[in-house]
Design a protein around this motif. Sequence first.
Motif, PDB file in Angstrom:
ATOM      1  N   ASN A 237       0.809  -1.232   0.000  1.00  0.00           N
ATOM      2  CA  ASN A 237       0.000   0.000   0.000  1.00  0.00           C
ATOM      3  C   ASN A 237       0.834   1.271   0.000  1.00  0.00           C
ATOM      4  N   ALA A 238       2.108   1.109  -0.202  1.00  0.00           N
ATOM      5  CA  ALA A 238       2.984   2.293  -0.085  1.00  0.00           C
ATOM      6  C   ALA A 238       2.842   3.215  -1.292  1.00  0.00           C
ATOM      7  N   ARG A 239       2.965   4.513  -0.996  1.00  0.00           N
ATOM      8  CA  ARG A 239       3.026   5.510  -2.067  1.00  0.00           C
ATOM      9  C   ARG A 239       4.384   6.194  -1.939  1.00  0.00           C
ATOM     10  N   PHE A 240       5.125   6.232  -3.030  1.00  0.00           N
ATOM     11  CA  PHE A 240       6.514   6.684  -2.951  1.00  0.00           C
ATOM     12  C   PHE A 240       6.688   8.110  -3.493  1.00  0.00           C
ATOM     13  N   PHE A 241       7.470   8.890  -2.755  1.00  0.00           N
ATOM     14  CA  PHE A 241       7.949  10.193  -3.239  1.00  0.00           C
ATOM     15  C   PHE A 241       9.477  10.120  -3.245  1.00  0.00           C
ATOM     16  N   ILE A 242      10.096  10.598  -4.311  1.00  0.00           N
ATOM     17  CA  ILE A 242      11.567  10.587  -4.365  1.00  0.00           C
ATOM     18  C   ILE A 242      12.075  12.012  -4.201  1.00  0.00           C
TER      19      ILE A 242
ATOM     20  N   LEU B  50      14.596  24.897   7.564  1.00  0.00           N
ATOM     21  CA  LEU B  50      13.251  24.605   8.075  1.00  0.00           C
ATOM     22  C   LEU B  50      12.166  25.046   7.098  1.00  0.00           C
ATOM     23  N   ALA B  51      12.405  26.168   6.387  1.00  0.00           N
ATOM     24  CA  ALA B  51      11.399  26.654   5.425  1.00  0.00           C
ATOM     25  C   ALA B  51      11.231  25.641   4.284  1.00  0.00           C
ATOM     26  N   ILE B  52      12.321  24.997   3.886  1.00  0.00           N
ATOM     27  CA  ILE B  52      12.221  23.995   2.810  1.00  0.00           C
ATOM     28  C   ILE B  52      11.517  22.746   3.335  1.00  0.00           C
ATOM     29  N   ALA B  53      11.826  22.371   4.567  1.00  0.00           N
ATOM     30  CA  ALA B  53      11.121  21.219   5.170  1.00  0.00           C
ATOM     31  C   ALA B  53       9.617  21.523   5.222  1.00  0.00           C
ATOM     32  N   GLN B  54       9.277  22.746   5.599  1.00  0.00           N
ATOM     33  CA  GLN B  54       7.848  23.107   5.681  1.00  0.00           C
ATOM     34  C   GLN B  54       7.180  23.017   4.306  1.00  0.00           C
ATOM     35  N   GLN B  55       7.895  23.509   3.273  1.00  0.00           N
ATOM     36  CA  GLN B  55       7.325  23.414   1.905  1.00  0.00           C
ATOM     37  C   GLN B  55       7.077  21.957   1.539  1.00  0.00           C
ATOM     38  N   LEU B  56       8.023  21.098   1.910  1.00  0.00           N
ATOM     39  CA  LEU B  56       7.863  19.675   1.566  1.00  0.00           C
ATOM     40  C   LEU B  56       6.674  19.081   2.323  1.00  0.00           C
ATOM     41  N   TRP B  57       6.536  19.438   3.618  1.00  0.00           N
ATOM     42  CA  TRP B  57       5.388  18.930   4.376  1.00  0.00           C
ATOM     43  C   TRP B  57       4.082  19.404   3.724  1.00  0.00           C
ATOM     44  N   GLU B  58       4.063  20.676   3.305  1.00  0.00           N
ATOM     45  CA  GLU B  58       2.833  21.208   2.689  1.00  0.00           C
ATOM     46  C   GLU B  58       2.528  20.479   1.381  1.00  0.00           C
ATOM     47  N   THR B  59       3.574  20.226   0.579  1.00  0.00           N
ATOM     48  CA  THR B  59       3.359  19.505  -0.690  1.00  0.00           C
ATOM     49  C   THR B  59       2.809  18.104  -0.418  1.00  0.00           C
ATOM     50  N   LEU B  60       3.388  17.435   0.582  1.00  0.00           N
ATOM     51  CA  LEU B  60       2.910  16.083   0.909  1.00  0.00           C
ATOM     52  C   LEU B  60       1.445  16.140   1.344  1.00  0.00           C
ATOM     53  N   LEU B  61       1.117  17.122   2.195  1.00  0.00           N
ATOM     54  CA  LEU B  61      -0.272  17.255   2.669  1.00  0.00           C
ATOM     55  C   LEU B  61      -1.223  17.520   1.509  1.00  0.00           C
ATOM     56  N   GLU B  62      -0.830  18.473   0.631  1.00  0.00           N
ATOM     57  CA  GLU B  62      -1.696  18.822  -0.516  1.00  0.00           C
ATOM     58  C   GLU B  62      -1.875  17.636  -1.451  1.00  0.00           C
ATOM     59  N   SER B  63      -0.870  16.743  -1.503  1.00  0.00           N
ATOM     60  CA  SER B  63      -1.004  15.566  -2.377  1.00  0.00           C
ATOM     61  C   SER B  63      -1.754  14.438  -1.688  1.00  0.00           C
ATOM     62  N   GLY B  64      -2.173  14.672  -0.468  1.00  0.00           N
ATOM     63  CA  GLY B  64      -2.936  13.633   0.242  1.00  0.00           C
ATOM     64  C   GLY B  64      -2.065  12.481   0.718  1.00  0.00           C
ATOM     65  N   ALA B  65      -0.767  12.743   0.902  1.00  0.00           N
ATOM     66  CA  ALA B  65       0.137  11.664   1.359  1.00  0.00           C
ATOM     67  C   ALA B  65      -0.241  11.245   2.778  1.00  0.00           C
ATOM     68  N   ASP B  66      -0.429   9.921   2.973  1.00  0.00           N
ATOM     69  CA  ASP B  66      -0.833   9.438   4.303  1.00  0.00           C
ATOM     70  C   ASP B  66       0.312   8.708   4.983  1.00  0.00           C
ATOM     71  N   LYS B  67       0.002   7.972   6.052  1.00  0.00           N
ATOM     72  CA  LYS B  67       1.048   7.283   6.834  1.00  0.00           C
ATOM     73  C   LYS B  67       1.756   6.188   6.030  1.00  0.00           C
ATOM     74  N   ASN B  68       1.147   5.761   4.924  1.00  0.00           N
ATOM     75  CA  ASN B  68       1.794   4.737   4.088  1.00  0.00           C
ATOM     76  C   ASN B  68       2.761   5.327   3.070  1.00  0.00           C
ATOM     77  N   THR B  69       2.960   6.624   3.163  1.00  0.00           N
ATOM     78  CA  THR B  69       3.899   7.277   2.247  1.00  0.00           C
ATOM     79  C   THR B  69       5.328   6.897   2.633  1.00  0.00           C
ATOM     80  N   ILE B  70       6.156   6.678   1.622  1.00  0.00           N
ATOM     81  CA  ILE B  70       7.584   6.413   1.869  1.00  0.00           C
ATOM     82  C   ILE B  70       8.395   7.432   1.072  1.00  0.00           C
TER      83      ILE B  70
END
Length: 350
Positions: A26-31, A69-89
Amino acid sequence: MKTILPSHTSSLSRLNRILSNRDFDNARFFILVDENTYNNCLAPLVSSVARLQEAEFLEVPVGEECKDLAIAQQLWETLLESGADKNTILVNLGGGCVSDLGGFVAAGYKRGIRYINIPTTLIGMVDAAIGGKTAVNMGGCKNQVGFFHQPTITCIEPSFLDTLPDEELFNGVFEMLKTFLIGNPEQYQALTDMLLSGSFEVKPDMIAACVEIKNAIVKKDPKDQDIRHILNLGHTFGHAIEAFSHRQGQALLGHGMAVGVGLICALYLSVKKLGLAAEHLERYRQVASKLVQLPHYTLKDTEEILTYMRQDKKNASGEICCVLLQDMGAPVIDIAVDENEIRDSLLKIK
Ligand code: GLY
């Protein structure tokens, strides 16, 4: 936590087999890539690992600039907007900066998702991508905010080194020398014989030996409370020498190169304070001088380097403490060194 070590079969094909396993159904991968790994490493990865063909990719700036930290925040926001859940790797494809940032993002997202490190530099393969230290920089200082969060898999594919310039390889060779000094005198002898003979070809079995030493140390002390400090041999000097090299007019030294110079000081003090045989210092100095131009510091330079060393996070009760060697393969942590000993060792580098 699994490490795919270099062997006769390609590490990427073994990663391919592992990711086809049910655990990853069930994993969804981001590289996560930077410009260099996007251009040089993404295509071979995706063509070898079927599950990554559908992966989305995220690009960050090259080098320390991405550990922000600002880049980490952008990445978190992108993951959230893409609907990435706990199965994201998150798959960190890059050197130490990409794996430090990617591990940090994985540690924080949804209170912790899985991540895979695929180091593409030698320093990443033998050090940064192993052991679960993740961090971003803050206030102009490195690694100030971070978590311990172990990668689910670290996949070491030596063919990625083919695209690296020599200087980048040498940064990693110094971390290998450090690891063998603390953990495997026979491998140290073999690596230094090779370097002294003028060959700089890094053999996959040496990378594997290095990774095994680091993994064994991390297993004993995953949160860096005591024994893991031995991995900092040469680093109290190295961090200060690296920071000093960023000052105007100085030759810029990468992290591994600065640690390599710092190791001369650590071995010099090991001879003076712990009775290490002087021949080991001389042999190491010969090897180091083949990989980096050894700096000649003035007394004024040593004062500036000392100001960086006083800020080192490993210092206890106002004293500067170092890891030293009492013999090959026998490191000792928390050795207090006084400032005159530090000045003396810096003046004797060359
Ligand atoms: N690079 C040192 C450590 O992982 O502890």
